[in-house]
Design a protein around this motif. Sequence first.
Motif, short mmCIF file in Angstrom:
data_model
loop_
_atom_site.label_atom_id
_atom_site.label_comp_id
_atom_site.label_asym_id
_atom_site.label_seq_id
_atom_site.Cartn_x
_atom_site.Cartn_y
_atom_site.Cartn_z
N ALA A 198 -6.31 -11.41 5.06
CA ALA A 198 -5.61 -11.89 6.25
C ALA A 198 -6.31 -11.48 7.55
O ALA A 198 -5.96 -11.98 8.62
N GLY A 199 -7.27 -10.54 7.45
CA GLY A 199 -7.94 -10.05 8.65
C GLY A 199 -7.04 -9.20 9.51
O GLY A 199 -7.10 -9.25 10.74
N ILE A 200 -6.19 -8.40 8.87
CA ILE A 200 -5.18 -7.60 9.57
C ILE A 200 -5.40 -6.13 9.27
O ILE A 200 -5.60 -5.75 8.10
N ASN A 201 -5.32 -5.30 10.29
CA ASN A 201 -5.43 -3.86 10.12
C ASN A 201 -4.09 -3.29 9.66
O ASN A 201 -3.03 -3.83 9.98
N PRO A 202 -4.13 -2.19 8.94
CA PRO A 202 -2.87 -1.58 8.47
C PRO A 202 -1.87 -1.31 9.58
O PRO A 202 -0.66 -1.47 9.39
N ASP A 203 -2.36 -0.89 10.76
CA ASP A 203 -1.42 -0.54 11.84
C ASP A 203 -0.83 -1.76 12.54
O ASP A 203 -0.04 -1.62 13.47
N GLN A 204 -1.19 -2.98 12.09
CA GLN A 204 -0.58 -4.20 12.62
C GLN A 204 0.62 -4.66 11.80
O GLN A 204 1.28 -5.63 12.15
N VAL A 205 0.90 -3.99 10.68
CA VAL A 205 2.02 -4.36 9.82
C VAL A 205 3.33 -3.91 10.48
O VAL A 205 3.49 -2.75 10.86
N ASP A 206 4.26 -4.85 10.63
CA ASP A 206 5.54 -4.55 11.29
C ASP A 206 6.66 -4.21 10.32
O ASP A 206 7.66 -3.60 10.72
N TYR A 207 6.53 -4.63 9.06
CA TYR A 207 7.62 -4.43 8.09
C TYR A 207 7.04 -4.56 6.70
O TYR A 207 6.19 -5.42 6.44
N VAL A 208 7.48 -3.70 5.79
CA VAL A 208 7.13 -3.81 4.38
C VAL A 208 8.39 -4.14 3.60
O VAL A 208 9.36 -3.37 3.60
N ASN A 209 8.37 -5.30 2.94
CA ASN A 209 9.48 -5.67 2.06
C ASN A 209 9.14 -5.11 0.68
O ASN A 209 8.24 -5.60 0.01
N ALA A 210 9.85 -4.07 0.29
CA ALA A 210 9.49 -3.29 -0.90
C ALA A 210 9.97 -3.95 -2.19
O ALA A 210 10.93 -4.72 -2.20
N HIS A 211 9.29 -3.58 -3.27
CA HIS A 211 9.80 -3.95 -4.59
C HIS A 211 11.11 -3.20 -4.82
O HIS A 211 12.10 -3.81 -5.23
N GLY A 212 11.13 -1.90 -4.57
CA GLY A 212 12.35 -1.11 -4.51
C GLY A 212 13.36 -1.40 -5.60
O GLY A 212 14.49 -1.77 -5.32
N SER A 213 12.97 -1.20 -6.85
CA SER A 213 13.86 -1.58 -7.96
C SER A 213 15.01 -0.60 -8.15
O SER A 213 16.05 -0.96 -8.71
N GLY A 214 14.83 0.64 -7.74
CA GLY A 214 15.88 1.63 -7.94
C GLY A 214 15.66 2.47 -9.18
O GLY A 214 16.60 3.10 -9.67
N THR A 215 14.42 2.50 -9.69
CA THR A 215 14.06 3.44 -10.75
C THR A 215 13.18 4.52 -10.13
O THR A 215 12.43 4.26 -9.19
N ARG A 216 13.27 5.71 -10.65
CA ARG A 216 12.56 6.83 -10.05
C ARG A 216 11.05 6.59 -10.05
O ARG A 216 10.37 6.82 -9.05
N GLN A 217 10.51 6.11 -11.18
CA GLN A 217 9.06 5.96 -11.23
C GLN A 217 8.57 4.85 -10.30
O GLN A 217 7.51 4.97 -9.68
N ASN A 218 9.35 3.77 -10.15
CA ASN A 218 8.91 2.72 -9.23
C ASN A 218 8.95 3.20 -7.78
O ASN A 218 8.00 2.98 -7.03
N ASP A 219 10.03 3.83 -7.39
CA ASP A 219 10.17 4.24 -6.00
C ASP A 219 9.09 5.26 -5.60
O ASP A 219 8.54 5.21 -4.50
N ARG A 220 8.79 6.16 -6.51
CA ARG A 220 7.74 7.15 -6.25
C ARG A 220 6.37 6.47 -6.18
O ARG A 220 5.56 6.75 -5.28
N HIS A 221 6.10 5.59 -7.12
CA HIS A 221 4.84 4.85 -7.17
C HIS A 221 4.64 4.00 -5.92
O HIS A 221 3.57 4.00 -5.29
N GLU A 222 5.68 3.31 -5.51
CA GLU A 222 5.58 2.41 -4.37
C GLU A 222 5.41 3.18 -3.06
O GLU A 222 4.62 2.78 -2.18
N THR A 223 6.13 4.28 -2.93
CA THR A 223 5.98 5.11 -1.73
C THR A 223 4.54 5.60 -1.61
O THR A 223 3.94 5.56 -0.52
N ALA A 224 3.97 6.03 -2.72
CA ALA A 224 2.58 6.50 -2.71
C ALA A 224 1.62 5.37 -2.35
O ALA A 224 0.64 5.57 -1.62
N ALA A 225 1.89 4.17 -2.86
CA ALA A 225 1.01 3.02 -2.59
C ALA A 225 1.02 2.64 -1.12
O ALA A 225 -0.02 2.30 -0.54
N ILE A 226 2.19 2.68 -0.50
CA ILE A 226 2.29 2.34 0.92
C ILE A 226 1.54 3.36 1.76
O ILE A 226 0.80 3.02 2.70
#
Length: 420
Positions: free
Chosen positions: A295-323
């Motif tokens: 997209a040609g976009i820098n990380p600090d230009q992101v205004d919102y992250v729509n998360a997978h956020g399934s509500g399982t411990r391993q997903n939430d921890r994994h996704e937080t680390a990825a962001i």
Amino acid sequence: MRQVAITGIGVTAPGGVGTKNFWDLLTSGRTATRRISTFDPSPFRSQIAAEVDFDAAAAGLSPQQERRMDRAAQFAVVTALEAVADSGTGFDDVDPHRFGVTIGSAVGATTGLDTEYRTVSDGGRLELVDHRYAVPHLYNYLVPSSFSAEVALAVGAEGPNTVVSTGCTSGLDAVGHAAELIREGSAEVMVAGATDAPISPITVACFDAIKATTPRNDDAEHASRPFDRTRNGFVLGEGCAVFVLEELGRARARGAHVYAVVAGHASRCNAFHMTGLRPDGREMAEAITVALGEAGINPDQVDYVNAHGSGTRQNDRHETAAIKRSLGEHAFRVPVSSIKSMVGHSLGAIGSIEIAASVLAMEHGVVPPTANLTTPDPECDLDYVPITARELRVDTVVSVGSGFGGFQTAMVLTKPGGAR
């Protein structure tokens, strides 16, 4: 590079059919999770889901269409027609061979197959089933390609026609594939999205077996708790979202309302475990980084992250680390939220439903909340927009998905003018 515009949106989701009802639910922070009503869930560990109150006849389907199509296919057709109407065009000026369809689905016609098996086996009593009792169009339930074929028939598309099935990232990958067909010049217009209607005994049993869904049956409304310390599994859902995608220049030439541009899309697989995730989030982070680069976009230009956020411990921890890994210090400044807290996890469909939420967040300048997030988890230390929607100018969104099998997908959406 040809840019791809979203000019039409259709949504069939828990809490109300239609895009307006969907957005009203999200911005109010209400949940659509409840005890399963389509069959007796008493024998199961998890007895709740986010169901769609869907009436096929009221939605405009004929008795023949109801008879011919599985519930998920009905969702897809009705939702696609809403998206086409919203786009304000009948496509009369488009060569039908350059007008295509891509539909995502994780589990296909699960509801129809489950129902028909119980019918032809007399409730499981017969080892040798009696085909005379089956619906005449049972083959359509067997092959997921019938979903995209039904949508093509409904909208008159004779171009590229594809079903994408990458588990819980199907909805993101279907839209990403459609956008790529337009970018490369293989199509001018695509109707793309995803649908799933998995709320059936066999699906509930599958997730019970691995204890992925929540057993919080006594409090269905508050059972889906992404990023909350008290979370204990996801809530199954169903639904559909479909979009009209077209080349940006074409959309502008006809005076279409452009909701957003599909600016970047990338997918990765962790090749690690069918249901497990590495806690460092490396594969999802890579998908986010590549999508931002496209997209040609820098990380600090992101205004919102729509998360997978399934509500399982391993997903939430994994996704937080990825962001954190992909956005760096900006991860602590950008709002992140999960709409699964309100509409459940509709497997292959949820990626497209989350794209709809992301686009509407840009359109209205409102970030939907993470409902039921009352007890912060120290391992999840980002801004998850708890409980209440937030007014915010949103020009760029990253929407991410994670699926069993190791699938990780990221999509970057921007306003037509691009990121700030």
